[in-house]
Write a protein that holds these residues in place. Structure first.
Motif, PDB file in Angstrom:
ATOM      1  N   VAL A  22       4.060  -9.723  -2.163  1.00  0.00           N
ATOM      2  CA  VAL A  22       3.979  -8.383  -2.747  1.00  0.00           C
ATOM      3  C   VAL A  22       5.399  -7.889  -3.017  1.00  0.00           C
ATOM      4  O   VAL A  22       6.252  -7.927  -2.119  1.00  0.00           O
ATOM      5  CB  VAL A  22       3.243  -7.411  -1.806  1.00  0.00           C
ATOM      6  CG1 VAL A  22       3.290  -5.993  -2.362  1.00  0.00           C
ATOM      7  CG2 VAL A  22       1.807  -7.866  -1.595  1.00  0.00           C
ATOM      8  N   PRO A  23       5.700  -7.436  -4.241  1.00  0.00           N
ATOM      9  CA  PRO A  23       7.063  -6.995  -4.556  1.00  0.00           C
ATOM     10  C   PRO A  23       7.385  -5.653  -3.900  1.00  0.00           C
ATOM     11  O   PRO A  23       6.499  -4.843  -3.647  1.00  0.00           O
ATOM     12  CB  PRO A  23       7.047  -6.878  -6.081  1.00  0.00           C
ATOM     13  CG  PRO A  23       5.622  -6.545  -6.402  1.00  0.00           C
ATOM     14  CD  PRO A  23       4.792  -7.309  -5.407  1.00  0.00           C
ATOM     15  N   VAL A  24       8.670  -5.437  -3.636  1.00  0.00           N
ATOM     16  CA  VAL A  24       9.135  -4.205  -2.994  1.00  0.00           C
ATOM     17  C   VAL A  24      10.038  -3.449  -3.963  1.00  0.00           C
ATOM     18  O   VAL A  24      11.013  -4.020  -4.465  1.00  0.00           O
ATOM     19  CB  VAL A  24       9.907  -4.522  -1.702  1.00  0.00           C
ATOM     20  CG1 VAL A  24      10.432  -3.240  -1.063  1.00  0.00           C
ATOM     21  CG2 VAL A  24       9.023  -5.287  -0.724  1.00  0.00           C
ATOM     22  N   PRO A  25       9.726  -2.182  -4.255  1.00  0.00           N
ATOM     23  CA  PRO A  25      10.578  -1.430  -5.186  1.00  0.00           C
ATOM     24  C   PRO A  25      11.892  -1.016  -4.553  1.00  0.00           C
ATOM     25  O   PRO A  25      11.950  -0.669  -3.360  1.00  0.00           O
ATOM     26  CB  PRO A  25       9.717  -0.206  -5.514  1.00  0.00           C
ATOM     27  CG  PRO A  25       8.865  -0.012  -4.298  1.00  0.00           C
ATOM     28  CD  PRO A  25       8.583  -1.392  -3.773  1.00  0.00           C
ATOM     29  N   GLY A  26      12.948  -1.060  -5.335  1.00  0.00           N
ATOM     30  CA  GLY A  26      14.238  -0.564  -4.895  1.00  0.00           C
ATOM     31  C   GLY A  26      14.464   0.849  -5.415  1.00  0.00           C
ATOM     32  O   GLY A  26      13.570   1.469  -5.999  1.00  0.00           O
ATOM     33  N   PRO A  27      15.669   1.382  -5.241  1.00  0.00           N
ATOM     34  CA  PRO A  27      15.973   2.717  -5.782  1.00  0.00           C
ATOM     35  C   PRO A  27      15.741   2.753  -7.286  1.00  0.00           C
ATOM     36  O   PRO A  27      16.098   1.821  -8.009  1.00  0.00           O
ATOM     37  CB  PRO A  27      17.458   2.887  -5.454  1.00  0.00           C
ATOM     38  CG  PRO A  27      17.701   1.987  -4.288  1.00  0.00           C
ATOM     39  CD  PRO A  27      16.809   0.801  -4.512  1.00  0.00           C
ATOM     40  N   GLY A  28      15.090   3.813  -7.751  1.00  0.00           N
ATOM     41  CA  GLY A  28      14.832   3.971  -9.179  1.00  0.00           C
ATOM     42  C   GLY A  28      13.690   3.136  -9.696  1.00  0.00           C
ATOM     43  O   GLY A  28      13.502   3.020 -10.911  1.00  0.00           O
ATOM     44  N   GLN A  29      12.899   2.538  -8.792  1.00  0.00           N
ATOM     45  CA  GLN A  29      11.791   1.685  -9.203  1.00  0.00           C
ATOM     46  C   GLN A  29      10.470   2.170  -8.602  1.00  0.00           C
ATOM     47  O   GLN A  29      10.453   2.955  -7.647  1.00  0.00           O
ATOM     48  CB  GLN A  29      12.031   0.237  -8.763  1.00  0.00           C
ATOM     49  CG  GLN A  29      13.216  -0.435  -9.422  1.00  0.00           C
ATOM     50  CD  GLN A  29      13.352  -1.881  -8.997  1.00  0.00           C
ATOM     51  OE1 GLN A  29      13.210  -2.216  -7.818  1.00  0.00           O
ATOM     52  NE2 GLN A  29      13.626  -2.756  -9.959  1.00  0.00           N
ATOM     53  N   VAL A  30       9.374   1.676  -9.181  1.00  0.00           N
ATOM     54  CA  VAL A  30       8.046   1.949  -8.633  1.00  0.00           C
ATOM     55  C   VAL A  30       7.270   0.646  -8.538  1.00  0.00           C
ATOM     56  O   VAL A  30       7.471  -0.273  -9.338  1.00  0.00           O
ATOM     57  CB  VAL A  30       7.248   2.956  -9.502  1.00  0.00           C
ATOM     58  CG1 VAL A  30       7.895   4.318  -9.469  1.00  0.00           C
ATOM     59  CG2 VAL A  30       7.112   2.455 -10.942  1.00  0.00           C
ATOM     60  N   ARG A  31       6.404   0.569  -7.531  1.00  0.00           N
ATOM     61  CA  ARG A  31       5.460  -0.545  -7.470  1.00  0.00           C
ATOM     62  C   ARG A  31       4.112  -0.037  -7.940  1.00  0.00           C
ATOM     63  O   ARG A  31       3.617   0.983  -7.455  1.00  0.00           O
ATOM     64  CB  ARG A  31       5.341  -1.112  -6.055  1.00  0.00           C
ATOM     65  CG  ARG A  31       4.456  -2.367  -6.023  1.00  0.00           C
ATOM     66  CD  ARG A  31       4.413  -3.054  -4.682  1.00  0.00           C
ATOM     67  NE  ARG A  31       3.421  -2.456  -3.803  1.00  0.00           N
ATOM     68  CZ  ARG A  31       3.691  -1.824  -2.673  1.00  0.00           C
ATOM     69  NH1 ARG A  31       4.946  -1.673  -2.294  1.00  0.00           N
ATOM     70  NH2 ARG A  31       2.730  -1.330  -1.919  1.00  0.00           N
ATOM     71  N   ILE A  32       3.536  -0.746  -8.905  1.00  0.00           N
ATOM     72  CA  ILE A  32       2.291  -0.334  -9.542  1.00  0.00           C
ATOM     73  C   ILE A  32       1.198  -1.333  -9.186  1.00  0.00           C
ATOM     74  O   ILE A  32       1.400  -2.550  -9.317  1.00  0.00           O
ATOM     75  CB  ILE A  32       2.453  -0.283 -11.075  1.00  0.00           C
ATOM     76  CG1 ILE A  32       3.557   0.701 -11.470  1.00  0.00           C
ATOM     77  CG2 ILE A  32       1.137   0.069 -11.769  1.00  0.00           C
ATOM     78  CD1 ILE A  32       3.998   0.584 -12.921  1.00  0.00           C
ATOM     79  N   ARG A  33       0.065  -0.813  -8.712  1.00  0.00           N
ATOM     80  CA  ARG A  33      -1.113  -1.673  -8.594  1.00  0.00           C
ATOM     81  C   ARG A  33      -1.726  -1.773  -9.980  1.00  0.00           C
ATOM     82  O   ARG A  33      -2.103  -0.770 -10.572  1.00  0.00           O
ATOM     83  CB  ARG A  33      -2.118  -1.112  -7.596  1.00  0.00           C
ATOM     84  CG  ARG A  33      -3.400  -1.952  -7.521  1.00  0.00           C
ATOM     85  CD  ARG A  33      -4.220  -1.667  -6.299  1.00  0.00           C
ATOM     86  NE  ARG A  33      -3.565  -2.131  -5.076  1.00  0.00           N
ATOM     87  CZ  ARG A  33      -3.569  -3.387  -4.641  1.00  0.00           C
ATOM     88  NH1 ARG A  33      -4.183  -4.334  -5.360  1.00  0.00           N
ATOM     89  NH2 ARG A  33      -2.959  -3.721  -3.525  1.00  0.00           N
ATOM     90  N   VAL A  34      -1.800  -2.978 -10.500  1.00  0.00           N
ATOM     91  CA  VAL A  34      -2.224  -3.191 -11.876  1.00  0.00           C
ATOM     92  C   VAL A  34      -3.732  -2.983 -12.015  1.00  0.00           C
ATOM     93  O   VAL A  34      -4.520  -3.612 -11.299  1.00  0.00           O
ATOM     94  CB  VAL A  34      -1.835  -4.610 -12.345  1.00  0.00           C
ATOM     95  CG1 VAL A  34      -2.312  -4.852 -13.768  1.00  0.00           C
ATOM     96  CG2 VAL A  34      -0.324  -4.818 -12.225  1.00  0.00           C
TER      97      VAL A  34
END
Length: 309
Positions: A22-34
């Motif tokens: 599962v990817p992890v978002p960094g600063p300025g990012q979002v994780r989206i469930r597709v």
């Protein structure tokens, strides 16, 4: 979680569904469930190895697939306006990323994400980002003014259809080129003139617009036949490649798609208000990514196929 990759470049049959972290978002990012991910011609090109040949992605190892996404924010990094639970759409343009949108979850820069169109289901919403942004950026490059004329080739396709609608909203007089059976559809998008494929394009355009059009968006990648329809000193946007060589003072613009959350937000609002037509040709579960890619390769579709994780 599951994601679609290609291990060895080839046709649709080269696509595989694999397990990845599962990817992890960094600063300025979002994780989206597709919720949904559209299937585009560029995905076939990636699978075939085009971008590896160009050096954009590695020539060996798994290559991620998928540009368009509609889904729900699961986690937001620092400095992001989106919050968990927000329905969003987004565009992935960094092909070297280890994960594409053909997956159960995806991390994107928040600047590549926009609120999903209100009242639109995720399947339809997933068809918006890549194709509408391409059409918008092509139109912006031409810098035509209200009342001027624009030729759109491939006007019944995904990019072409959005280009016709956006141009009509700007008060441009649109000449649509497409198959004869698509005339009613593209006129519904706002085209004033129609040239069927059976007619010589440049001759047909100049018959309807003496002297030629002020600009052209060549969504069908016809090259010189479309350029010949443009008036001296006009403008030409090549959706794929660099376009034909310049002559007669025609300005040639090679459209290089870029993620733009602000512009995508505006396009999302247009879709929500019914000013942009979202067309879905069918859906497939993520496990049938190869089948969906084969359907796209075989042609004849109107609208985009969409994968459902």
């Amino acid at each position: 979680m599951r994601a679609v990759v290609v291990q060895e470049f080839g046709g649709p049959e080269a696509l595989e569904v694999v397990d990845v972290p599962v990817p992890v978002p960094g600063p300025g990012q979002v994780r989206i469930r597709v919720s949904a991910a559209a299937v585009n011609p560029v995905d076939l090109a990636t699978t075939a190895g085009l971008f590896a040949e160009m050096g954009v992605v590695a020539g060996t190892g798994p290559t991620a697939i998928g540009w368009d996404v509609a889904g729900v924010v699961e986690e937001a990094g620092a400095g992001v306006a989106f919050a968990p639970g927000d329905a969003v759409i987004g565009l992935r343009t960094r092909l070297a990323d280890p994960l594409g949108t053909w997956a159960e979850q995806i991390v994107l820069d928040a600047a590549a994400v926009a609120p999903a169109p209100d009242g639109v289901d995720p399947v339809a919403a997933s068809t918006l980002p890549l194709n509408s942004l391409t059409a918008l950026q092509a139109l912006d490059a031409l810098a035509l003014k209200t009342g001027q004329t624009l030729l759109v080739t491939g006007a019944a396709g995904a990019v072409g259809g959005f280009a016709v609608e956006l141009a009509a909203l700007r008060g441009l007089r649109v000449v649509a080129a497409a198959g004869a059976s698509d005339e009613e559809v593209v006129r519904g998008f706002g085209a004033e003139f129609f040239v069927p494929r059976t007619e010589d394009l440049a001759e047909g355009v100049r018959k309807r617009v003496p002297g030629g059009v002020d600009g052209a968006i060549d969504a069908a990648v016809l090259g010189y036949p479309a350029l010949d329809a443009v008036a001296d000193g006009g403008a030409f946007a090549a959706v794929i490649g660099n376009g034909p060589d310049n002559y007669r003072g025609v300005r040639i613009h090679a459209v290089r798609i870029k993620a733009d959350g602000v512009a995508l937000t505006g396009l999302s609002r247009l879709a929500a208000s019914g000013h942009l037509t979202l067309r879905v040709a069918g859906t497939h579960p993520l496990a049938e990514a190869a089948k969906a890619a084969a359907r796209l390769r075989d042609g004849g579709l109107r609208g985009r196929l969409v994968l459902l994780p």
